[in-house]
Design a protein around this motif. Structure first.
Motif, short mmCIF file in Angstrom:
data_model
loop_
_atom_site.label_atom_id
_atom_site.label_comp_id
_atom_site.label_asym_id
_atom_site.label_seq_id
_atom_site.Cartn_x
_atom_site.Cartn_y
_atom_site.Cartn_z
N PHE A 21 5.40 5.69 -6.33
CA PHE A 21 5.71 5.28 -7.56
C PHE A 21 4.81 4.67 -8.18
CE2 PHE A 21 7.15 2.05 -10.61
CZ PHE A 21 7.89 2.86 -11.58
N PHE A 22 4.03 3.59 -7.70
CA PHE A 22 2.83 2.83 -8.31
C PHE A 22 1.58 3.79 -8.64
CE2 PHE A 22 5.59 -0.62 -7.77
CZ PHE A 22 5.23 -1.62 -8.71
N GLU A 23 1.49 4.90 -7.74
CA GLU A 23 0.33 5.69 -7.67
C GLU A 23 0.59 6.64 -9.01
OE1 GLU A 23 -2.03 9.18 -5.56
OE2 GLU A 23 -0.74 7.70 -4.42
N LYS A 24 1.66 7.23 -9.22
CA LYS A 24 2.18 7.99 -10.07
C LYS A 24 2.24 7.42 -11.45
CE LYS A 24 5.83 11.42 -11.27
NZ LYS A 24 7.00 12.20 -10.74
N LYS A 25 2.64 6.29 -11.73
CA LYS A 25 2.82 5.61 -12.88
C LYS A 25 1.81 4.68 -13.22
CE LYS A 25 6.60 3.70 -15.88
NZ LYS A 25 8.08 3.80 -16.01
N TYR A 26 1.05 4.17 -12.45
CA TYR A 26 0.05 3.33 -12.69
C TYR A 26 -1.28 3.33 -12.15
CZ TYR A 26 4.21 0.74 -14.45
OH TYR A 26 5.51 0.46 -15.22
N GLY A 27 -1.22 4.64 -11.40
CA GLY A 27 -2.62 5.05 -10.91
C GLY A 27 -3.25 4.22 -9.69
N ILE A 28 -2.18 3.43 -8.99
CA ILE A 28 -2.56 2.47 -8.07
C ILE A 28 -2.59 3.41 -6.83
CG2 ILE A 28 -2.15 0.37 -6.81
CD1 ILE A 28 -0.84 -0.72 -9.25
N LEU A 29 -4.03 3.59 -6.29
CA LEU A 29 -3.82 4.23 -4.82
C LEU A 29 -3.74 3.25 -3.64
CD1 LEU A 29 -7.10 6.18 -5.65
CD2 LEU A 29 -4.64 6.79 -5.74
N SER A 30 -2.94 3.93 -2.75
CA SER A 30 -2.88 2.95 -1.47
C SER A 30 -2.60 3.76 -0.17
CB SER A 30 -1.57 2.11 -1.57
OG SER A 30 -0.22 2.75 -2.04
N ASN A 31 -2.50 3.22 0.95
CA ASN A 31 -2.31 4.09 1.95
C ASN A 31 -1.07 3.80 3.05
OD1 ASN A 31 -2.29 5.02 4.73
ND2 ASN A 31 -4.46 5.33 4.76
N PRO A 32 0.24 4.43 2.58
CA PRO A 32 1.25 3.95 3.10
C PRO A 32 1.08 3.63 4.67
CG PRO A 32 1.74 5.66 1.66
CD PRO A 32 0.42 5.53 1.93
N GLN A 33 0.74 4.63 5.28
CA GLN A 33 0.57 4.36 6.81
C GLN A 33 -0.21 3.12 7.26
OE1 GLN A 33 -0.08 7.39 5.19
NE2 GLN A 33 1.83 8.04 5.64
N PHE A 34 -1.24 2.92 6.55
CA PHE A 34 -2.00 1.82 6.83
C PHE A 34 -1.06 0.44 6.62
CE2 PHE A 34 -4.55 -1.93 4.94
CZ PHE A 34 -5.43 -2.11 6.10
N LEU A 35 -0.56 0.37 5.54
CA LEU A 35 0.47 -0.76 5.03
C LEU A 35 1.48 -0.89 6.12
CD1 LEU A 35 0.66 -0.03 1.28
CD2 LEU A 35 -0.67 -1.78 2.32
N VAL A 36 2.07 0.13 6.54
CA VAL A 36 3.25 -0.19 7.59
C VAL A 36 2.58 -0.46 8.92
CG1 VAL A 36 4.72 1.30 9.10
CG2 VAL A 36 4.55 1.95 6.60
N LYS A 37 1.43 -0.03 9.28
CA LYS A 37 0.88 -0.78 10.44
C LYS A 37 0.66 -2.27 10.23
CE LYS A 37 -1.57 3.37 12.11
NZ LYS A 37 -2.85 4.00 12.56
N LYS A 38 0.13 -2.83 8.98
CA LYS A 38 -0.19 -4.13 8.69
C LYS A 38 1.19 -4.73 8.80
CE LYS A 38 -1.96 -6.92 5.15
NZ LYS A 38 -0.69 -7.50 4.55
N ILE A 39 2.48 -4.27 8.16
CA ILE A 39 3.53 -4.87 8.22
C ILE A 39 4.04 -5.04 9.75
CG2 ILE A 39 5.75 -4.73 7.80
CD1 ILE A 39 4.81 -3.17 5.28
N THR A 40 3.81 -4.15 10.49
CA THR A 40 4.48 -4.23 11.91
C THR A 40 3.31 -4.72 13.05
OG1 THR A 40 3.65 -1.92 12.27
CG2 THR A 40 5.79 -2.08 11.43
N LYS A 41 2.37 -5.17 12.65
CA LYS A 41 1.20 -5.52 13.51
C LYS A 41 1.82 -6.69 14.47
CE LYS A 41 -1.25 -9.01 10.50
NZ LYS A 41 -2.43 -9.19 9.78
N ASN A 42 2.57 -7.66 13.88
CA ASN A 42 3.06 -8.63 14.87
C ASN A 42 4.28 -8.50 15.80
OD1 ASN A 42 0.84 -10.21 13.81
ND2 ASN A 42 2.31 -10.98 12.29
#
Length: 212
Positions: free
Chosen positions: A191-212
């Motif tokens: 959503f944020f990439e399509k509407k606001y041009g904010i690029l991110s990597n969902p797979q990287f973010l999930v790894k960050k969330i679950t790292k602990n």
């Protein structure tokens, strides 16, 4: 009957006008005995398309011969459980006031649905805040929203996000927990990439969330 119980237990004092009608719940304005304005969410899960709803909802998947009212009660109980757990942890969810049968009473929801906002100042900061709340919910409470998107995030007048609609949450111990977490994160990133041009990597973010 549920409303009567909420009044008798001093959770509600009055029932007001409709403020939102959805596919699975109606929301009304209410007031507590202390004159606080609250939201009254009346679940009516699958009343018009119950078979389809049962196929889609994890908390009814193993139940047979459920009435729509009983399924709605399960949804309300599950949502209230999530709010009771997450609100004290300072996750951005409505404050829970009470629940009876298929009704949940929570703090008043003020703001606009994320998907309706044409111009969003500091979109990058709001994006980061939403992801931080996903992370806090997972790491502090082992709770995954399970159906998160721009359709159940409210942006208040101070540009703070509020995450609503929690009846479909799953535990981090759920066999498909990673699937639901990845879907939530990907929905927000897309959503944020399509509407606001904010690029991110969902797979990287999930790894960050679950790292602990």
């Amino acid at each position: 009957m549920a409303l009567n119980v909420l009044v008798q237990t001093d959770i509600l004092a009055s029932f007001g006008q409709s403020v939102g009608i959805g596919k699975e719940a109606d929301v009304y304005e209410g007031q507590t005995p202390k004159d606080e304005v609250v939201a009254i969410k009346i679940h009516r899960l699958g009343r018009t398309s119950f078979r389809q709803t049962k196929r889609l909802r994890t908390y009814t998947a193993d139940k047979h011969h459920l009435s729509w009212l009983y399924a709605s009660r399960l949804a309300a109980e599950k949502e209230y459980e999530a709010l009771e757990t997450l609100y004290p942890l300072k996750v951005a969810v409505p404050k829970p006031y009470g629940q009876n049968r298929h009704i949940v009473v929570m703090s008043n929801i003020v703001g606009d649905d994320l998907f309706t906002i044409k111009e969003l100042p500091r979109a990058d900061k709001i994006f980061d805040t939403i992801l931080k709340n996903i992370e806090q919910s997972y790491q502090k409470a082992q709770i995954i929203h399970g159906d998160l998107s721009e359709f159940n995030i409210i942006i208040n007048p101070k540009l703070k996000p509020l995450i609503i609609d929690w009846p479909q949450w799953v535990s981090a111990a759920h066999p498909n927990a990673l699937f639901y977490l990845e879907r939530d994160v990907t929905n927000i990133c897309n959503f944020f990439e399509k509407k606001y041009g904010i690029l991110s990597n969902p797979q990287f973010l999930v790894k960050k969330i679950t790292k602990n």
